[in-house]
Design a protein around this motif. Structure first.
Motif, short mmCIF file in Angstrom:
data_model
loop_
_atom_site.label_atom_id
_atom_site.label_comp_id
_atom_site.label_asym_id
_atom_site.label_seq_id
_atom_site.Cartn_x
_atom_site.Cartn_y
_atom_site.Cartn_z
N ALA A 126 -5.26 -0.73 -1.14
CA ALA A 126 -4.73 0.21 -2.13
C ALA A 126 -5.55 0.19 -3.40
CB ALA A 126 -3.28 -0.12 -2.43
N GLN A 127 -6.06 -1.00 -3.77
CA GLN A 127 -6.83 -1.14 -5.00
C GLN A 127 -8.06 -0.24 -4.99
OE1 GLN A 127 -6.00 -3.22 -7.61
NE2 GLN A 127 -7.74 -2.47 -8.80
N GLY A 168 -8.26 2.50 -3.23
CA GLY A 168 -7.88 3.87 -2.91
C GLY A 168 -8.01 4.25 -1.45
N THR A 183 0.58 3.83 -2.99
CA THR A 183 -0.63 4.66 -2.91
C THR A 183 -0.51 5.70 -1.81
OG1 THR A 183 -1.95 2.77 -3.65
CG2 THR A 183 -3.14 4.60 -2.65
N GLN A 227 1.57 8.73 -2.85
CA GLN A 227 0.82 9.65 -3.71
C GLN A 227 -0.07 10.57 -2.89
OE1 GLN A 227 -1.34 7.34 -6.60
NE2 GLN A 227 0.51 6.49 -7.54
N ASP A 228 -0.49 10.08 -1.74
CA ASP A 228 -1.42 10.85 -0.90
C ASP A 228 -0.69 11.81 0.04
OD1 ASP A 228 -3.59 11.77 0.50
OD2 ASP A 228 -3.92 9.92 1.63
N TRP A 252 -5.80 3.29 1.47
CA TRP A 252 -4.68 2.62 2.12
C TRP A 252 -4.75 2.70 3.64
CZ3 TRP A 252 -1.43 5.50 5.21
CH2 TRP A 252 -1.47 6.89 5.05
N LEU A 282 0.79 -1.23 0.00
CA LEU A 282 0.00 0.00 0.00
C LEU A 282 0.82 1.28 0.00
CD1 LEU A 282 0.21 1.03 3.17
CD2 LEU A 282 -1.53 -0.70 3.52
#
Length: 451
Positions: A165-166, A168, A43, A46-47, A170, A40
């Protein structure tokens, strides 16, 4: 010498359900947490950003886990079995919540460190309290169940992280871990017998602790560096610190491992070394999804399943082998199966392999994992029964320290071998698999001395 023992049945262990849930559940949440972050973190970055600190999430967790496994004895003396478990689950849940609400990577690193403290304490308690929470005839079953949790964690960790993560979210993976820890804590008051405290407070091995933490940090650092020379330098530093740790332990009054490990003719040292060789082999799983996607052309989900085949073999065979009474041959066969699995898998690595060849990876990985599973529970029992009177609990707790160190060293060596084979993925795969086959072969010698 045979290491056979009177083995109770799984039904008999079922009469200790609450105890088994707590002991195994504590190890499981720690095992899942080691691998959940890998799935995860892309993801999460990115956040909340913090890409330069990406690799430190594993280092923070592992170093904290090593520290915690070494203070299990002190925690047990002060708080007893029940209090120690409540602290372990509480610390782990707090770290998980902090990870879930982290606004930045530095905060996430703090949360991972707190998680590592809780996970290390829970893992150490799981092995230490087998000795007092279960009757001796169930030690093999209990050890098999607890050790199998590492294999289950290797399977469930990437699945939980990848699933979160898939979609969105995490942060939800850490929330799940916190909830599970809180639920397991509910079982603690009725799961553990009264007492569980050592007869006297074991002294804190400050020097040994500092050296082993430094070694773990150095080897973990090696695993996140890209330069081969830098990786080799940090691994060398880690080995030097391990040598200093052993030299200090041999003379110290306050030691991490039982004093009998350092006596001439000790069988316990060979048991620990065999556990280390076998457990380090699981580090190969970190790179199997890469090989599955790049060489086998598998989609990410399928590649992740292939990577879990090794752990699945470990878990399944461990539960079956716990029934064995004469275990010497199983201990000797463990490293041989693991080494053979890595050799065959290395030979199967080719550019653009056919689908039947790729599918053949699965049984080969499962077979290699069986090598770990058929030997590990009996080595754990042998560690507890080989120690002199008064050192059984300390020998059991030492298993957790050995397993934690194996994870750190194995991950670093795996990264070094993959980098040595780069930039070719095929060459990296062969370096990794044949390299760990050689390491597993060393287990043939240590297992013979252990058995």
């Amino acid at each position: 010498m045979s290491i056979g023992q009177d083995v109770g049945s799984w039904r008999e262990l079922g009469r200790h359900t609450s105890t088994s849930v707590v002991l195994a559940g504590g190890v499981l949440v720690g095992a899942i947490t080691i691998y959940v972050a890998a799935s995860l973190l892309p993801t999460a970055v990115q956040d909340i950003g913090g890409r330069p600190l990406y690799a430190w999430t594993m280092t923070a967790f592992l170093v904290a886990e090593v520290v915690a496994t070494m203070v299990v004895g002190q925690t047990l003396f002060r708080f007893g079995g029940k209090g120690s478990y409540l602290i372990g689950f509480g610390v782990f849940a707090a770290g998980s919540v902090l990870c879930a609400v982290s606004p930045s990577m530095p905060v996430l690193l703090v949360g991972r460190g707190i998680q590592g403290l809780g996970a290390g304490l829970l893992t150490g308690l799981g092995f230490a309290l087998i000795h007092s929470a279960l009757p001796p005839r169930l030690w093999s079953r209990g050890s098999a169940l607890i050790s199998a949790m590492f294999g289950v964690g290797n399977f469930a960790g990437p699945a939980l992280g990848g699933f979160s993560a898939q979609f969105g979210s995490w942060r939800s993976a850490f929330v799940v871990l916190a909830v599970v820890a809180a639920a397991l804590a509910v079982f603690v008051p009725r799961a553990l017998p009264r007492g569980g405290r050592p007869a006297q407070a074991p002294p804190v091995p400050v020097v040994s602790l500092s050296l082993i933490v430094g070694a773990t940090g150095a080897v973990s650092m090696a695993g996140i560096l890209s330069g081969t020379l830098a990786m080799a330098a940090f691994i060398a530093l880690g080995l030097v610190l391990v040598a200093a740790f052993l030299a200090t332990e041999k003379r110290a009054v306050a030691s991490v491992l039982p004093g009998s490990v350092y006596r001439r003719g000790s069988r316990l040292r060979w048991i620990y070394l065999t556990i280390m060789v076998l457990a380090s082999g699981v580090s190969v799983e970190t790179f199997l999804p890469l090989f599955g996607q790049r060489l086998g052309g598998l989609p990410p989900a399928a590649a992740g399943f292939f990577a879990a085949a090794l752990s699945l073999g470990w878990s399944v065979s461990q539960l079956v082998s716990a029934s064995a009474r004469e275990t010497r041959r199983l201990v000797l066969a463990g490293p041989a199966c693991l080494a053979a699995g890595f050799v065959v898998l290395g030979l199967l690595q080719t550019e653009q392999p056919s689908l039947p060849v790729v599918l053949a990876w699965l049984p080969v990985l499962f077979f290699g994992g069986m090598g770990i599973g058929i030997a590990m529970p009996h080595l754990s029992v042998a560690a507890m029964t080989s120690a002199p009177d008064g050192e059984g609990g300390k020998a059991a707790a030492g298993i957790a320290t050995i397993l934690t160190m194996s994870t750190a060293f194995g991950a670093a060596v795996a990264g070094l071998l993959v980098n040595l084979g780069g930039p070719s993925v095929l060459t990296s795969a062969r370096w990794l698999l044949f390299g760990f086959a050689a390491i597993s072969t060393l287990g043939l010698f240590t297992a013979r001395r252990a058995a």
